[in-house]
Design a protein around this motif. Structure first.
Motif, PDB file in Angstrom:
ATOM      1  N   SER A 144       5.721   9.937  12.844  1.00  0.00           N
ATOM      2  CA  SER A 144       4.749   9.054  13.516  1.00  0.00           C
ATOM      3  C   SER A 144       4.717   7.675  12.785  1.00  0.00           C
ATOM      4  CB  SER A 144       3.355   9.773  13.227  1.00  0.00           C
ATOM      5  OG  SER A 144       3.050  10.072  11.960  1.00  0.00           O
ATOM      6  N   THR A 145       5.744   7.260  12.134  1.00  0.00           N
ATOM      7  CA  THR A 145       5.914   5.959  11.518  1.00  0.00           C
ATOM      8  C   THR A 145       6.948   5.194  12.122  1.00  0.00           C
ATOM      9  OG1 THR A 145       5.120   6.830   9.613  1.00  0.00           O
ATOM     10  CG2 THR A 145       6.222   4.840   9.292  1.00  0.00           C
ATOM     11  N   ILE A 146       6.809   3.855  12.612  1.00  0.00           N
ATOM     12  CA  ILE A 146       7.635   3.102  12.959  1.00  0.00           C
ATOM     13  C   ILE A 146       8.149   2.044  11.885  1.00  0.00           C
ATOM     14  CG2 ILE A 146       8.527   1.303  14.674  1.00  0.00           C
ATOM     15  CD1 ILE A 146       6.809   2.627  16.533  1.00  0.00           C
ATOM     16  N   TYR A 147       9.361   1.863  11.514  1.00  0.00           N
ATOM     17  CA  TYR A 147       9.714   1.178  10.365  1.00  0.00           C
ATOM     18  C   TYR A 147      10.180  -0.076  10.721  1.00  0.00           C
ATOM     19  CZ  TYR A 147       9.483   5.440   7.972  1.00  0.00           C
ATOM     20  OH  TYR A 147       9.122   6.568   7.485  1.00  0.00           O
ATOM     21  N   ILE A 148       9.501  -1.333  10.243  1.00  0.00           N
ATOM     22  CA  ILE A 148       9.873  -2.529  10.567  1.00  0.00           C
ATOM     23  C   ILE A 148      10.481  -3.484   9.514  1.00  0.00           C
ATOM     24  CG2 ILE A 148       8.327  -2.604  12.658  1.00  0.00           C
ATOM     25  CD1 ILE A 148       6.373  -4.387  10.720  1.00  0.00           C
ATOM     26  N   LEU A 149      11.242  -4.364   9.561  1.00  0.00           N
ATOM     27  CA  LEU A 149      11.665  -5.585   8.616  1.00  0.00           C
ATOM     28  C   LEU A 149      10.713  -6.698   8.837  1.00  0.00           C
ATOM     29  CD1 LEU A 149      15.510  -5.274   9.149  1.00  0.00           C
ATOM     30  CD2 LEU A 149      14.185  -4.301   7.447  1.00  0.00           C
ATOM     31  N   GLY A 150      10.124  -6.868   7.611  1.00  0.00           N
ATOM     32  CA  GLY A 150       9.376  -8.006   7.643  1.00  0.00           C
ATOM     33  C   GLY A 150       9.991  -9.439   6.663  1.00  0.00           C
ATOM     34  N   GLY A 151       9.031 -10.124   5.861  1.00  0.00           N
ATOM     35  CA  GLY A 151       9.545 -11.128   5.156  1.00  0.00           C
ATOM     36  C   GLY A 151       8.561 -11.176   4.191  1.00  0.00           C
ATOM     37  N   ILE A 152       8.375 -12.572   3.628  1.00  0.00           N
ATOM     38  CA  ILE A 152       7.489 -12.517   2.492  1.00  0.00           C
ATOM     39  C   ILE A 152       6.130 -12.268   3.001  1.00  0.00           C
ATOM     40  CG2 ILE A 152       6.491 -14.216   0.937  1.00  0.00           C
ATOM     41  CD1 ILE A 152       9.150 -15.523   1.016  1.00  0.00           C
ATOM     42  N   ALA A 153       5.697 -12.747   4.271  1.00  0.00           N
ATOM     43  CA  ALA A 153       4.364 -12.405   4.724  1.00  0.00           C
ATOM     44  C   ALA A 153       4.547 -11.147   5.777  1.00  0.00           C
ATOM     45  CB  ALA A 153       3.683 -13.620   5.475  1.00  0.00           C
TER      46      ALA A 153
ATOM     47  N   HIS B  86      -1.423   4.670  20.382  1.00  0.00           N
ATOM     48  CA  HIS B  86      -0.378   5.751  20.445  1.00  0.00           C
ATOM     49  C   HIS B  86      -0.424   6.494  19.330  1.00  0.00           C
ATOM     50  CE1 HIS B  86       0.766   2.420  23.184  1.00  0.00           C
ATOM     51  NE2 HIS B  86       1.154   3.384  24.141  1.00  0.00           N
ATOM     52  N   ASN B  87      -1.228   6.479  18.398  1.00  0.00           N
ATOM     53  CA  ASN B  87      -1.493   7.365  17.251  1.00  0.00           C
ATOM     54  C   ASN B  87      -0.163   7.320  16.431  1.00  0.00           C
ATOM     55  OD1 ASN B  87      -2.810   8.866  15.516  1.00  0.00           O
ATOM     56  ND2 ASN B  87      -2.068  10.955  16.504  1.00  0.00           N
ATOM     57  N   ILE B  88       0.506   6.200  16.047  1.00  0.00           N
ATOM     58  CA  ILE B  88       1.471   5.897  15.028  1.00  0.00           C
ATOM     59  C   ILE B  88       0.976   4.854  14.105  1.00  0.00           C
ATOM     60  CG2 ILE B  88       3.407   6.268  16.822  1.00  0.00           C
ATOM     61  CD1 ILE B  88       3.282   2.888  15.972  1.00  0.00           C
ATOM     62  N   LYS B  89       2.044   4.745  12.947  1.00  0.00           N
ATOM     63  CA  LYS B  89       1.823   3.764  12.092  1.00  0.00           C
ATOM     64  C   LYS B  89       2.938   2.990  11.864  1.00  0.00           C
ATOM     65  CE  LYS B  89      -0.913   7.194   8.992  1.00  0.00           C
ATOM     66  NZ  LYS B  89      -0.859   8.082   9.847  1.00  0.00           N
ATOM     67  N   PHE B  90       2.669   1.782  11.395  1.00  0.00           N
ATOM     68  CA  PHE B  90       3.782   0.727  11.075  1.00  0.00           C
ATOM     69  C   PHE B  90       4.121   0.842   9.444  1.00  0.00           C
ATOM     70  CE2 PHE B  90       2.685  -0.719  15.152  1.00  0.00           C
ATOM     71  CZ  PHE B  90       4.107  -1.146  15.637  1.00  0.00           C
ATOM     72  N   HIS B  91       5.319   0.952   9.044  1.00  0.00           N
ATOM     73  CA  HIS B  91       5.771   0.789   7.684  1.00  0.00           C
ATOM     74  C   HIS B  91       6.628  -0.668   7.486  1.00  0.00           C
ATOM     75  CE1 HIS B  91       6.653   1.552   3.612  1.00  0.00           C
ATOM     76  NE2 HIS B  91       7.864   1.122   3.736  1.00  0.00           N
TER      77      HIS B  91
END
Length: 110
Positions: A33-42, A56-61
């Protein structure tokens, strides 16, 4: 007496294995239930992302500025979440998700 000790040990091992399976299952549910994303400094999460997650009852990491070494693993985990979203919501969710999510375009092509 030996039989009593052996019975106790077998019972103890069975309980331990059951507890480990429960923990493993909980971790798998969390990953599913987790979607992984690439971020940056912010943080790159927007209000729209947070609304999508709630709906959609998910989380972002967000990995932040440190990308994981095993990127393919997280693309596969995201693909599993995308498949699950398709099962639960049809393809409508695809209009709402940000297209730059890790592995989304690759998943969409397949």
């Amino acid at each position: 007496m030996k039989n009593l000790v052996y019975t106790f040990l077998i019972l103890l091992i069975g309980i331990s294995a059951s507890a480990q399976e429960k923990i493993y299952t909980e971790v798998k549910i969390k990953e599913a239930s987790t979607i992984y994303i690439l971020g940056g400094i912010a943080s790159v999460l927007t209000n729209e992302d947070l609304e999508f997650a709630k709906k959609h009852n998910i989380k972002f990491h967000d990995f932040g500025c440190l990308a994981p070494i095993n990127m393919e693993k997280y693309e596969k985990l995201n693909a599993q979440v995308f498949d699950q979203l398709n099962k639960e919501f049809g393809s409508n969710w695809q209009k709402e998700i940000r297209k730059g999510i890790l592995g989304y375009e690759k998943w969409k092509k397949n």
